[in-house]
Write an enzyme that holds these catalytic residues in place. Structure first.
Site, PDB file in Angstrom:
ATOM      1  N   GLU A   1       1.271 -15.809 -24.406  1.00 32.82           N
ATOM      2  CA  GLU A   1       2.363 -15.865 -23.093  1.00 32.82           C
ATOM      3  C   GLU A   1       3.007 -17.379 -22.884  1.00 32.82           C
ATOM      4  OE1 GLU A   1       0.984 -13.377 -19.597  1.00 32.82           O
ATOM      5  OE2 GLU A   1      -0.829 -13.972 -20.372  1.00 32.82           O
TER       6      GLU A   1
ATOM      7  N   CYS B   1       3.535  -6.280 -25.589  1.00 30.39           N
ATOM      8  CA  CYS B   1       3.334  -5.256 -24.323  1.00 30.39           C
ATOM      9  C   CYS B   1       4.007  -5.656 -23.069  1.00 30.39           C
ATOM     10  CB  CYS B   1       1.770  -5.323 -23.763  1.00 30.39           C
ATOM     11  SG  CYS B   1       1.124  -6.946 -23.489  1.00 30.39           S
TER      12      CYS B   1
ATOM     13  N   ASN C   1       7.406 -10.850 -21.205  1.00 32.60           N
ATOM     14  CA  ASN C   1       7.819 -11.219 -20.147  1.00 32.60           C
ATOM     15  C   ASN C   1       7.692 -12.909 -19.631  1.00 32.60           C
ATOM     16  OD1 ASN C   1       8.302  -8.332 -19.836  1.00 32.60           O
ATOM     17  ND2 ASN C   1       6.838  -7.962 -18.157  1.00 32.60           N
TER      18      ASN C   1
ATOM     19  N   ARG D   1      12.316 -15.732 -14.034  1.00 32.17           N
ATOM     20  CA  ARG D   1      13.029 -14.401 -14.228  1.00 32.17           C
ATOM     21  C   ARG D   1      13.070 -13.776 -13.109  1.00 32.17           C
ATOM     22  NH1 ARG D   1       7.418 -11.812 -16.846  1.00 32.17           N
ATOM     23  NH2 ARG D   1       6.221 -11.493 -14.770  1.00 32.17           N
TER      24      ARG D   1
ATOM     25  N   ARG E   1      -7.081  -5.857 -19.915  1.00 26.89           N
ATOM     26  CA  ARG E   1      -6.840  -7.204 -19.715  1.00 26.89           C
ATOM     27  C   ARG E   1      -7.727  -7.751 -18.613  1.00 26.89           C
ATOM     28  NH1 ARG E   1      -0.936  -9.062 -18.019  1.00 26.89           N
ATOM     29  NH2 ARG E   1      -1.678  -8.223 -15.929  1.00 26.89           N
TER      30      ARG E   1
ATOM     31  N   HIS F   1       0.977  -1.179   0.104  1.00 28.40           N
ATOM     32  CA  HIS F   1       0.143  -0.077   0.004  1.00 28.40           C
ATOM     33  C   HIS F   1       0.879   1.254  -0.031  1.00 28.40           C
ATOM     34  CE1 HIS F   1      -3.882  -2.034   1.709  1.00 28.40           C
ATOM     35  NE2 HIS F   1      -3.653  -2.227   0.382  1.00 28.40           N
TER      36      HIS F   1
END
Length: 754
Positions: free
Chosen positions: A610, A681, A633, A644, A511, A368
């Protein structure tokens, strides 16, 4: 909210401990008296206290039952033996047969071979383990939960005695080699990019508790009630002053305010008071218990929520003991805040006009405080290990969030060079800004669509600033993660409508919910997964819980009434999954039509590529979708079977490897043949050299973080794409590890701006 029960410690032992703590005697004498009282009260033959010394060594300081010659002689490293294991884990151990424990270590000088059973608890102060307290018995004995709780209460009461500096010099654990005052460079994770320079302000909100044992529990309960009332009022004032923030950031503060009324948390505090503790000691004990229980939790969201509770505990303690609120004049004009971690309200206690950066020893992008800092445009570095130990108050600090570095006490030459670097960056940013209204067009006339990735309303403010054509990826899960329960349809409609309004007619690709795995929502049961990236996440979750997906699709359809809607499904592994999701979308469109709601002018449906398995069904998929977006990614890590986030593998494989570019080239060819719009993206699209390679194999639409748009546009406007295409086609057929070195040299030789 967080399970657990506080058992009442016997009033008798607390009363005797109060007398000992107030006695006119040395600290070591009082420590010895504590072991005598505890051994007698718990009917244990042995009670011993080990204190942490320099070098993470635990030294026996007091004992009732072991050989007295062992005091100051017996030492155990953290992690060695059962005592060392308790210190390492910061959790209690309850062993009916201590010798059966794999970490059991026998110390002959203590005479402990007579004893079978053992119970131990850590002595914790300010979230640091200062020692360990243990009891032992000759007979086989399983200590009850109430006895464990009693020992934990005693450990908390003596923590101030242990940490007060009388037993062990406070300076003992500080660096003695002079390193602390030399210039340093620490590394961490970027939670919010940017550069900040200023003086270090150490955020150490701990309240010193001087009285632990209550004389009148009813009076302590009334003190708690008054302090809670004051704290709730202060939080309400903070909420009112945050009206200028957008809805998502207010949601975070409102969720935080809800924590302050959590019945379980308050109930455990009241129960601890009834057991004989003062109100402030009860607050501290409940927090220490919660933190110890949750210390091994891996889920980042739950760990951050424990930090919110820590913030609340400190805030409540301040109201109980009358600590004044931080004054804006207490921090310098240019302040860099240094903290272990903090809650959102703690950050807002400071004058935000003076804050230049925030450095956290812990923290995550979903915390937060990081979300609030992004709203305030404050650079944030997280996971900067040892920051509080290495940084002194008023030290000059430079935070380079763009390169994941924190410079402490930089020398004049380094500081001068950094200031020059900052000036150069400002000039570079001005140059990028000058390109804002110019097209992303190559010198040989090829147009490229540059879009931004977003996840918060504040991200959309940069849409116009950088001259992007639209939002190529809007991550809808972030608002879900900032709430304590599932947002309803009305709430989602309001948010998505505001996003479309802020975009001012530019296309936005939504998305659908990509939660699960390591992005656990607070209202879901988390069973843990060994490999969350390949686990139950994204479309796998929403197809198994279709009400989540249907509510989100319904909200998107209503929000886009009369406007174009772009919906993208993530983590699709096979065409059948997409078809199932598409049917739910069609059902919601039909439902809204029957209800007479205004429908979007057009609905474009796409998939995020992906998972490599989808590459082998691409021909069929392309007949069913309007657009395809490569999520580089995840696709990259799945192609190479590499985590990764693993630093050992972070540079082993490269996005510019021939394998990656060949795979993406095949995707380009198939989408071109099927006349399906294609974009990318991931992070790859925001790096100028990588983007150069993508353009050369046929990509014409990229989506990236807003700060990347300027550098990529400059690269595009400086290149002749036709020449690069031939070079890349020649290189990707070679058995190279990566094209990066040869492509960089190619760009340098031809004056392509990188």
């Amino acid at each position: 909210m967080i399970p657990g029960r506080t058992h009442a410690a016997p009033m008798g032992i607390l009363s005797r401990l109060r007398s000992v703590m107030q006695a006119d005697a040395t600290a070591e004498t009082r420590l010895q008296l504590v072991t005598n009282i505890v051994a007698a009260d718990l009917v244990a033959e042995v009670c011993s206290i080990y204190i942490m010394r320099a070098g993470e060594v635990l030294e026996l300081f007091a004992t009732q039952g072991l050989k007295t010659d062992a005091v100051h002689l017996t030492r155990l490293r953290v992690g060695e033996g059962i005592v060392g294991t308790i210190a390492a884990s910061a959790r209690p151990l309850n062993l009916a047969e201590a010798s059966d424990h794999p970490q059991f270590a026998y110390r002959p000088e203590t005479g402990e071979e007579l004893y079978r059973s053992m119970m131990g608890v850590p002595i914790i102060r300010a979230s640091r383990v200062l020692g360990v307290m243990v009891v032992q018995n000759q007979t086989k004995r399983h200590y009850t939960d109430e006895e464990v709780e009693t020992l934990q209460t005693v450990a908390m009461i003596i923590s101030e005695l242990v940490g007060g500096g009388e037993l062990v010099n406070k300076e003992e654990t500080l660096p003695t080699d002079g390193i602390a005052m030399l210039p340093l460079r620490l590394e961490g994770s970027t939670l919010n990019a940017g550069i900040g320079m200023g003086e270090a302000v150490l955020h150490e909100p701990r309240v010193i508790i001087s009285k632990f044992v209550a004389e009148d529990p009813d009076a302590e309960l009334e003190r708690l009630r008054q302090a809670l009332s004051e704290m709730h009022g202060a939080l309400d004032d903070m909420l009112q002053s945050s009206e200028s923030m957008d809805d998502e950031h207010r949601d975070i503060l409102e969720t935080y305010r809800m924590f302050a009324e959590d019945a379980g948390w308050l109930g455990r505090i009241r129960e601890a008071i009834k057991s004989g503790l003062t109100a402030e000691a009860a607050v501290q004990k409940v927090h220490d218990d919660t933190e110890a229980r949750m210390s091994q939790v891996q889920d980042p969201y739950l760990r951050e929520r424990v930090n919110d509770l820590k913030d609340l505990a400190n805030r409540l303690l301040q109201h109980l003991v009358g600590v004044e609120k931080i004054s804006p004049d207490d921090i310098p004009e240019h302040a860099v805040l240094i903290a272990s971690n903090m809650g959102p309200a703690e950050l807002l206690d400071y004058d935000r006009t003076r804050l230049r950066a925030l450095v956290l020893e812990e923290g995550s992008a979903t915390s937060h405080v990081a979300i609030i800092a992004r709203a305030l445009d404050i650079p944030v570095m997280g996971q900067v290990k040892g920051a509080l130990k290495r940084i002194e108050a008023a030290d000059p600090i430079v935070v380079d969030g763009n390169n994941k570095q924190v410079f402490i006490r930089p020398g004049d030459d380094v500081l001068a060079a950094f200031k020059q670097n900052v000036k150069a960056r400002l000039r570079q940013k001005a140059l990028y800004a000058s390109l804002r209204d110019k097209p992303a067009r190559t010198q040989d006339g090829v147009d490229v669509s540059l879009n931004v990735n977003a996840g918060l309303l504040v991200d959309l403010e940069q849409l116009k600033e950088v001259g992007a054509e639209g939002v190529g990826l809007y991550r809808t899960e972030i608002p879900f993660m900032a709430r304590s329960d599932i947002p309803g349809v009305e709430s989602q409609v309001a948010l998505y409508r505001k996003i479309l309004d802020e975009a001012e007619g530019r296309p936005v690709v939504f998305r659908t919910l990509d939660a699960g795995g390591d992005k656990v929502l607070p209202y879901w049961d988390d069973h843990g997964e060994e490999n969350p990236a390949m686990g139950w996440r994204a479309i796998r979750v929403t197809l198994d819980r279709p009400y989540l997906l249907r509510q989100q699709l319904r909200s998107l359809i209503r929000a886009a009434g009369g406007r174009e809607l772009n919906v993208m499904f993530p983590m699709v592994a096979e065409v059948a999954e997409f078809m199932q999701a598409r049917r739910l979308l069609d059902m919601e469109i039909e439902r809204e039509s029957i209800k007479g709601h205004r429908l979007p002018s057009r609905v474009n449906v796409g998939v995020m590529l992906e998972v490599p398995s989808l590459l082998f069904q691409l021909d069929h998929l392309l007949t069913e979708i309007d657009f395809l977006s490569v999520g580089s990614n995840d696709l990259f890590q799945f192609l190479f079977a590499v985590d990764r986030g693993n630093p050992r593998l972070s540079s082993r494989y490269d996005t510019l490897a021939p394998a990656v570019l060949n795979a993406l080239s095949c995707v380009v060819d198939k989408c071109t043949a099927a006349n399906v719009r294609l974009s990318l993206c991931g992070e790859m699209g925001g790096r100028p050299l990588d983007a150069l390679a993508l353009l050369a194999i046929g990509f014409r639409r990229l989506s990236m973080t807003a700060p990347s748009v300027g550098p990529v546009k400059m690269m595009i406007r400086s290149l002749n794409l036709g020449e690069v295409e031939g070079f890349i086609k020649e290189q990707i057929g070679k058995p190279l590890h990566s094209l990066r070195p040869v492509l960089r040299q190619y760009a340098k030789d031809r004056g392509i701006q990188l």
